[in-house]
Design a protein around this motif. Structure first.
Motif, mmCIF file in Angstrom:
data_model
loop_
_atom_site.group_PDB
_atom_site.id
_atom_site.type_symbol
_atom_site.label_atom_id
_atom_site.label_comp_id
_atom_site.label_asym_id
_atom_site.label_seq_id
_atom_site.Cartn_x
_atom_site.Cartn_y
_atom_site.Cartn_z
ATOM 1 N N PHE A 33 0.849 -1.189 0.000
ATOM 2 C CA PHE A 33 0.000 0.000 0.000
ATOM 3 C C PHE A 33 0.882 1.235 0.000
ATOM 4 O O PHE A 33 1.889 1.321 0.709
ATOM 5 C CB PHE A 33 -0.910 0.020 1.237
ATOM 6 C CG PHE A 33 -1.904 -1.104 1.270
ATOM 7 C CD1 PHE A 33 -3.137 -0.961 0.644
ATOM 8 C CD2 PHE A 33 -1.604 -2.297 1.914
ATOM 9 C CE1 PHE A 33 -4.053 -1.991 0.677
ATOM 10 C CE2 PHE A 33 -2.523 -3.325 1.950
ATOM 11 C CZ PHE A 33 -3.744 -3.188 1.330
ATOM 12 N N THR A 34 0.470 2.227 -0.787
ATOM 13 C CA THR A 34 1.145 3.532 -0.819
ATOM 14 C C THR A 34 0.089 4.626 -0.674
ATOM 15 O O THR A 34 -1.073 4.435 -1.066
ATOM 16 C CB THR A 34 1.901 3.725 -2.142
ATOM 17 O OG1 THR A 34 0.978 3.610 -3.234
ATOM 18 C CG2 THR A 34 3.018 2.697 -2.286
ATOM 19 N N SER B 115 -4.981 4.086 -0.128
ATOM 20 C CA SER B 115 -5.701 4.436 -1.361
ATOM 21 C C SER B 115 -5.113 3.742 -2.589
ATOM 22 O O SER B 115 -5.813 3.495 -3.565
ATOM 23 C CB SER B 115 -5.678 5.954 -1.560
ATOM 24 O OG SER B 115 -4.324 6.427 -1.611
ATOM 25 N N HIS B 116 -3.836 3.468 -2.583
ATOM 26 C CA HIS B 116 -3.204 2.802 -3.720
ATOM 27 C C HIS B 116 -2.521 1.525 -3.249
ATOM 28 O O HIS B 116 -1.904 1.501 -2.185
ATOM 29 C CB HIS B 116 -2.177 3.727 -4.389
ATOM 30 C CG HIS B 116 -2.776 4.979 -4.938
ATOM 31 N ND1 HIS B 116 -2.960 6.132 -4.167
ATOM 32 C CD2 HIS B 116 -3.235 5.280 -6.192
ATOM 33 C CE1 HIS B 116 -3.509 7.072 -4.911
ATOM 34 N NE2 HIS B 116 -3.697 6.586 -6.159
ATOM 35 N N SER B 117 -2.644 0.485 -4.030
ATOM 36 C CA SER B 117 -2.024 -0.798 -3.675
ATOM 37 C C SER B 117 -1.582 -1.524 -4.923
ATOM 38 O O SER B 117 -2.153 -1.342 -5.997
ATOM 39 C CB SER B 117 -3.020 -1.687 -2.900
ATOM 40 O OG SER B 117 -4.130 -2.013 -3.723
ATOM 41 N N THR B 118 -0.544 -2.327 -4.720
ATOM 42 C CA THR B 118 -0.056 -3.198 -5.792
ATOM 43 C C THR B 118 0.114 -4.595 -5.218
ATOM 44 O O THR B 118 0.445 -4.773 -4.040
ATOM 45 C CB THR B 118 1.294 -2.707 -6.336
ATOM 46 O OG1 THR B 118 2.242 -2.639 -5.269
ATOM 47 C CG2 THR B 118 1.154 -1.340 -6.998
#
Length: 453
Positions: free
Chosen positions: A98-99, A103-106
């Motif tokens: 998560f970054t 809100s953002h994940s890979t």
């Protein structure tokens, strides 16, 4: 035809021999049953020995002794190295990163592989632990000795109970003979009084009193038979045989009594060899071992440990490598608890006080045993004297009864005098039996109190 006749004769001969053997066997069995019925003849020594080996309380004590023996083996086995074998396997899910908060994940696979596994063996060997291991072994050894003493004590106690019950049965059997003799005298006396009454030489009151005396003797006989049945059942339970078995004592009350001088070694050694004193001494040893175990906490410990294993993947390098590897090590581990200097102080003091308490109890047990066994020694000497006095009294009472009986038949004495003389004769005979059995009972008390039963 010749062979048929030969084998027929041989078969008839074999059948005849077999029938004769069965007849002899049945005759033997019937003869034995007619002699003893379901009775079982036992000497005093045999009854005591059977009870000491077959009694259920003794069996329970033997089982407990075996259990404590296993505890001792366990205490010694703890000195062996502790060895463990372990294995594991994991399958990992994909890795999510998560970054910017959440809100953002890979998402991607776990590096270098989603699989992980391990297989290994490790061992730990105690080199020195302040004497804790030896203290535990000593404690369990003392507990085993204590369990053995408990078994011997239980066995001796049951042997003492059996001896008392056997002597009680002997006394009742002898009393049965005396009552039957008294019954014959009462029947003869009643017949004589009836004859005197027919000749108008005595009054009807003498006849009535003689009949009452006869009824009392018959009642005493029935009561004694019941007492014998009860005593026999108690003895059956002590030696662990079915209640239906009737014990037939072989030994009599007049069996040989040990000389009093032969008891002196038992009296002198009782303060040391008594079961209670020996158990008190073992309790002291148990507490001393516990104290040494507590004191071991004040000392450092040293142990040797090693391990060897196969692991996958290889995390020893960075980045991790998708490969299996095997590695092991050996080492020494030393440890010392500084807090034991103040945490263990009161425990050690309490342990020393408990050792002192048990030592004082051991001395108290020894004093009690010496007092008890000296009392039995005095009573045994008194019982031997009473036997000789009662033997003389029996002869005097027998002569007295014969004289009074002759005087009554010649109308020179009263029926009251004759009944009193009869009761005196009966009582003197029983007093002799009681004195003889009391002496033997005291002797067995001395054997038990001195730790020799």
């Amino acid at each position: 035809m010749y062979n048929y006749v030969y084998y027929s004769r041989k078969l008839c001969l074999s059948a005849t021999i077999l029938s004769l053997a069965i007849l002899i066997w049945n005759t033997t069995i019937v003869s034995a049953q007619a002699q003893g019925g379901n009775g079982y003849k036992l000497t005093l020594a045999e009854a005591v020995q059977f009870a000491k080996s077959q009694n259920k309380w003794v069996q329970a004590a033997n089982i407990e002794e075996s259990a404590v023996g296993e505890d001792r083996k366990d205490a010694y086995s703890t000195a062996l190295p502790t060895v463990n074998v372990s294995g594991s396997y994991q399958r990992f899910s994909d890795l999510t990163l998560f970054t910017g908060g959440l809100s953002h994940s890979t998402t991607g696979p776990r590096k270098p592989t989603p699989n992980s596994a391990a297989l290994g063996v490790d061992a730990l060997f105690n080199i020195y632990s302040g004497g804790r291991q030896r203290a535990l072994q000593k404690e369990q050894t003392s507990r085993l000795n204590l369990a053995k003493l408990n078994t011997r004590d239980q066995s001796g106690n049951i042997g003492l109970q059996t001896a008392n019950q056997y002597l009680d049965l002997v006394s009742l059997n002898d009393l049965q003979k005396f009552i039957r003799d008294q019954l014959k005298r009462a029947q003869t006396r009643l017949n004589n009084i009836n004859a005197l009454h027919k000749n108008q030489k005595v009054t009807k009151s003498d006849v009535l009193r003689a009949e009452v005396a006869l009824s009392n003797v018959e009642l005493s006989l029935q009561q004694n038979e019941n007492d014998i049945a009860i005593a026999n059942q108690k003895l059956d339970i002590l030696i662990n045989v079915p209640d239906s078995v009737r014990i037939l004592p072989i030994d009599s009350a007049g069996m040989a009594k040990p000389e009093i001088r032969l008891l002196l070694p038992l009296i002198e050694a009782a303060g040391v060899l008594s079961y209670s004193v020996q158990k008190a001494a073992e309790n002291v040893e148990v507490q001393r071992a516990k104290l040494r175990s507590v004191q071991s906490n004040n000392r450092p410990s040293l142990s040797f440990y090693t391990a060897y294993g196969l692991n996958y993947p290889n995390y020893l390098f960075f980045p991790p490598v998708n490969q299996a590897y095997a590695i092991g090590f050996v080492g020494l581990k030393a440890q010392y608890s500084i807090s034991s200097l103040y945490h263990n102080k009161s425990k050690v003091a309490a342990g020393k006080l408990r050792v002192k308490e048990l030592e004082v109890q051991q001395e108290a047990y020894s004093d009690n045993v010496r007092t008890e066994i000296k009392s039995y020694y005095i009573k045994y000497a008194e019982a031997l004297t009473r036997i000789s006095v009662n033997e003389h009294s029996v002869e005097q009472a027998r002569v007295n009864y014969r004289i009074v009986n002759t005087k009554y038949l010649n109308q020179l004495s009263l029926l009251t005098d004759l009944l009193d003389a009869d009761n005196l004769y009966q009582e003197s005979r029983f007093n002799l039996i009681r004195a003889q059995t009391d002496a033997l009972a005291i002797y067995y008390h001395i054997l038990y109190a001195s730790g020799n039963l």
